[in-house]
Motif scaffolding. Structure first.
Motif, PDB file in Angstrom:
ATOM      1  N   VAL A 101      38.889  44.757  31.261  1.00  0.00           N
ATOM      2  CA  VAL A 101      39.666  44.618  30.028  1.00  0.00           C
ATOM      3  C   VAL A 101      39.700  43.161  29.587  1.00  0.00           C
ATOM      4  N   ALA A 102      39.858  42.244  30.538  1.00  0.00           N
ATOM      5  CA  ALA A 102      39.911  40.823  30.201  1.00  0.00           C
ATOM      6  C   ALA A 102      38.606  40.352  29.581  1.00  0.00           C
ATOM      7  N   ILE A 103      37.480  40.920  30.020  1.00  0.00           N
ATOM      8  CA  ILE A 103      36.177  40.527  29.493  1.00  0.00           C
ATOM      9  C   ILE A 103      35.912  41.160  28.137  1.00  0.00           C
ATOM     10  N   GLU A 104      36.342  42.407  27.974  1.00  0.00           N
ATOM     11  CA  GLU A 104      36.002  43.155  26.766  1.00  0.00           C
ATOM     12  C   GLU A 104      37.009  42.982  25.633  1.00  0.00           C
ATOM     13  N   SER A 105      38.097  42.265  25.863  1.00  0.00           N
ATOM     14  CA  SER A 105      39.114  42.095  24.823  1.00  0.00           C
ATOM     15  C   SER A 105      39.532  40.638  24.738  1.00  0.00           C
ATOM     16  N   ASP A 106      40.450  40.369  23.821  1.00  0.00           N
ATOM     17  CA  ASP A 106      40.967  39.009  23.660  1.00  0.00           C
ATOM     18  C   ASP A 106      42.124  38.714  24.609  1.00  0.00           C
ATOM     19  N   ASP A 107      42.550  39.729  25.354  1.00  0.00           N
ATOM     20  CA  ASP A 107      43.677  39.561  26.268  1.00  0.00           C
ATOM     21  C   ASP A 107      43.164  39.361  27.687  1.00  0.00           C
ATOM     22  N   ASN A 108      43.562  38.258  28.324  1.00  0.00           N
ATOM     23  CA  ASN A 108      43.056  37.974  29.670  1.00  0.00           C
ATOM     24  C   ASN A 108      44.034  38.367  30.764  1.00  0.00           C
ATOM     25  N   TRP A 109      45.291  38.674  30.412  1.00  0.00           N
ATOM     26  CA  TRP A 109      46.289  39.142  31.365  1.00  0.00           C
ATOM     27  C   TRP A 109      46.428  38.212  32.578  1.00  0.00           C
ATOM     28  N   GLY A 110      46.324  36.912  32.315  1.00  0.00           N
ATOM     29  CA  GLY A 110      46.515  35.944  33.385  1.00  0.00           C
ATOM     30  C   GLY A 110      45.285  35.705  34.237  1.00  0.00           C
ATOM     31  N   LEU A 111      44.172  36.345  33.891  1.00  0.00           N
ATOM     32  CA  LEU A 111      42.949  36.187  34.684  1.00  0.00           C
ATOM     33  C   LEU A 111      42.102  35.069  34.086  1.00  0.00           C
ATOM     34  N   THR A 112      42.553  33.832  34.296  1.00  0.00           N
ATOM     35  CA  THR A 112      41.875  32.646  33.779  1.00  0.00           C
ATOM     36  C   THR A 112      41.844  31.584  34.866  1.00  0.00           C
ATOM     37  N   GLY A 113      41.340  30.427  34.501  1.00  0.00           N
ATOM     38  CA  GLY A 113      41.341  29.313  35.432  1.00  0.00           C
ATOM     39  C   GLY A 113      42.737  28.900  35.848  1.00  0.00           C
ATOM     40  N   GLU A 114      43.754  29.313  35.080  1.00  0.00           N
ATOM     41  CA  GLU A 114      45.135  29.010  35.455  1.00  0.00           C
ATOM     42  C   GLU A 114      45.482  29.644  36.795  1.00  0.00           C
ATOM     43  N   LEU A 115      44.898  30.804  37.071  1.00  0.00           N
ATOM     44  CA  LEU A 115      45.153  31.457  38.350  1.00  0.00           C
ATOM     45  C   LEU A 115      44.669  30.586  39.499  1.00  0.00           C
ATOM     46  N   ARG A 116      43.529  29.956  39.323  1.00  0.00           N
ATOM     47  CA  ARG A 116      43.004  29.039  40.349  1.00  0.00           C
ATOM     48  C   ARG A 116      43.910  27.819  40.487  1.00  0.00           C
ATOM     49  N   GLN A 117      44.557  27.410  39.417  1.00  0.00           N
ATOM     50  CA  GLN A 117      45.488  26.285  39.515  1.00  0.00           C
ATOM     51  C   GLN A 117      46.703  26.645  40.369  1.00  0.00           C
ATOM     52  N   TYR A 118      47.134  27.901  40.282  1.00  0.00           N
ATOM     53  CA  TYR A 118      48.225  28.349  41.140  1.00  0.00           C
ATOM     54  C   TYR A 118      47.801  28.386  42.601  1.00  0.00           C
ATOM     55  N   ALA A 119      46.524  28.651  42.833  1.00  0.00           N
ATOM     56  CA  ALA A 119      46.025  28.833  44.204  1.00  0.00           C
ATOM     57  C   ALA A 119      44.714  28.076  44.379  1.00  0.00           C
ATOM     58  N   PRO A 120      44.778  26.740  44.434  1.00  0.00           N
ATOM     59  CA  PRO A 120      43.545  25.943  44.456  1.00  0.00           C
ATOM     60  C   PRO A 120      42.755  25.999  45.749  1.00  0.00           C
ATOM     61  N   ASP A 121      43.392  26.405  46.849  1.00  0.00           N
ATOM     62  CA  ASP A 121      42.746  26.257  48.151  1.00  0.00           C
ATOM     63  C   ASP A 121      42.342  27.563  48.824  1.00  0.00           C
ATOM     64  N   ILE A 122      42.737  28.696  48.260  1.00  0.00           N
ATOM     65  CA  ILE A 122      42.517  29.976  48.950  1.00  0.00           C
ATOM     66  C   ILE A 122      41.194  30.620  48.534  1.00  0.00           C
ATOM     67  N   PRO A 123      40.684  31.538  49.336  1.00  0.00           N
ATOM     68  CA  PRO A 123      39.561  32.358  48.871  1.00  0.00           C
ATOM     69  C   PRO A 123      40.055  33.285  47.759  1.00  0.00           C
ATOM     70  N   LEU A 124      39.448  33.183  46.585  1.00  0.00           N
ATOM     71  CA  LEU A 124      39.825  33.993  45.430  1.00  0.00           C
ATOM     72  C   LEU A 124      38.622  34.841  45.028  1.00  0.00           C
ATOM     73  N   LEU A 125      38.829  36.152  44.910  1.00  0.00           N
ATOM     74  CA  LEU A 125      37.728  37.083  44.680  1.00  0.00           C
ATOM     75  C   LEU A 125      37.871  37.748  43.319  1.00  0.00           C
ATOM     76  N   ALA A 126      36.822  37.627  42.495  1.00  0.00           N
ATOM     77  CA  ALA A 126      36.762  38.318  41.214  1.00  0.00           C
ATOM     78  C   ALA A 126      36.482  39.803  41.458  1.00  0.00           C
ATOM     79  N   ASN A 127      36.533  40.617  40.392  1.00  0.00           N
ATOM     80  CA  ASN A 127      36.448  42.068  40.595  1.00  0.00           C
ATOM     81  C   ASN A 127      35.948  42.792  39.346  1.00  0.00           C
ATOM     82  N   LEU A 128      34.917  43.606  39.532  1.00  0.00           N
ATOM     83  CA  LEU A 128      34.417  44.499  38.482  1.00  0.00           C
ATOM     84  C   LEU A 128      34.056  45.840  39.103  1.00  0.00           C
ATOM     85  N   GLY A 129      34.075  46.877  38.275  1.00  0.00           N
ATOM     86  CA  GLY A 129      33.695  48.197  38.743  1.00  0.00           C
ATOM     87  C   GLY A 129      32.190  48.396  38.751  1.00  0.00           C
ATOM     88  N   ALA A 130      31.738  49.341  39.571  1.00  0.00           N
ATOM     89  CA  ALA A 130      30.313  49.637  39.664  1.00  0.00           C
ATOM     90  C   ALA A 130      29.732  50.038  38.317  1.00  0.00           C
TER      91      ALA A 130
END
Length: 347
Positions: A101-130
């Motif tokens: 939804v974040a890719i196909e629309s103008d709404d990112n629902w918090g899935l931006t680089g800001e999320l990495r700013q909240y968690a700069p040091d952890i393993p962060l995994l993106a996600n898409l369906g098959a």
């Protein structure tokens, strides 16, 4: 499917998972069939037990993954922030929900680089369906998903049962394996394959290993039943009756984990699907898991606050530490050698 319809589907999913009595799972994980042999003389300091590990080059303080659970719902921004802040504070890994939804629309629902700013040091995994990966724009979607959150890896989730049962689901799964192979070759980050609650069989795991995936999340039966979730939100009695017949479908988490570790001992595994507490987490690690994931179990806390998520995982981590102590395991490597006995087989 229109953006509003996709967002409403995600909101429906959150509402139902937050009230599990509406979509009961009829299969158990299988962890309840096993118990550790107690060590009455551990010769360890509880406070010095080492729960640390690494994932994709990043250090972790405990082998816990906050599994994918939100994507495309209006509440997701706050939920993702609470989860990311807690993961950073505790040194855990985090997988975001589907980014379609974040890719196909103008709404990112918090899935931006800001999320990495909240968690700069952890393993962060993106996600898409098959289904998105196997589409004509699959590689573009994959690259955008990774870049969007500055991810260390991409999860591709497999959910054929859910897609078969939901209105507007993706029913043509031809070419998915080829698309996964293409993504593995093209992306600059590792690819993780995750089921969503029905487990991964050994034959499928072998295909995925041959395709070059870096890690498998067994996501077995015993946790959230997405068949039951789709049955709960079905628009007709026909659709509900079809879906509810599959409420207990899938390979129980403990069974899938043990079978995959035995067949593919070199493949890193994540155990998720109905993990209740730190004792289940300890059993999963003893059975061969590298990491243990929780989603639905922490969702209620995630809708509340970062401190609620911190409190939830503090309990799980302490339970895991005590399980190590009472099996004489000074580290996660030592826990892998702890003796598990099938209930009823104690000598």
């Amino acid at each position: 499917m229109k953006d509003k319809e996709l967002s409403q589907r995600k909101n429906d999913h959150l509402d139902i998972v937050l009230h599990p009595e509406r979509a009961k799972q009829t299969t158990r994980t299988g962890f309840e069939q096993w118990r550790f042999e107690h060590c009455a003389l551990p010769e360890l300091s509880l406070d010095e037990i080492d729960l640390s590990t690494r994932l994709f080059g990043r250090p972790m303080k405990a082998p816990l993954l906050i599994s994918s659970m939100t994507g495309g719902a209006r509440r997701a921004s706050d939920i993702n922030r609470h989860l990311a802040e807690a993961a950073q504070a505790l040194g855990l890994a985090m997988g975001v929900g589907s980014q379609r939804v974040a890719i196909e629309s103008d709404d990112n629902w918090g899935l931006t680089g800001e999320l990495r700013q909240y968690a700069p040091d952890i393993p962060l995994l993106a996600n898409l369906g098959a289904a998105q990966i196997s589409s004509a724009q699959g590689l573009d979607y994959a690259r955008r998903a990774v870049d969007m959150v500055e991810a260390d890896a991409l999860i591709i989730h497999l959910n054929p049962l859910q897609e078969a049962l939901q209105t507007g689901g993706d029913r043509d799964w031809r070419g998915v394996l080829t698309a996964i192979e293409r993504a593995v070759r093209a992306l600059p980050v590792p690819v993780v394959i995750k089921e969503v609650g029905a487990g991964i069989s050994v034959p499928v795991a072998r295909q995925l290993a041959d395709a070059g995936v870096a890690m498998l999340d067994v996501a077995g039966a015993g946790g959230t039943s997405w068949a039951a979730v789709e049955g709960e939100r079905a628009a007709s009695a026909h659709a509900r009756n079809v879906a509810m017949a599959f409420a207990g479908w899938g390979i129980p988490t403990a069974q899938a984990l043990r079978q995959l570790h035995q067949a593919l001992p070199a493949m890193p595994l994540i155990a998720s699907g109905g993990i209740r507490d730190g004792i289940d987490a300890a059993k999963a690690i003893a059975m061969g898991a590298r990491l243990v994931g929780q989603a639905a179990a922490v969702l209620g806390s995630a809708t509340t606050s970062t401190s609620a998520v911190l409190a939830h995982f503090a309990v799980v981590i302490e339970q895991l530490r005590v399980a190590c102590f009472c099996t004489g395991s000074a580290s996660l490597d030592a826990l892998k050698d702890a003796r598990l006995v099938r209930a009823g087989d104690e000598e």
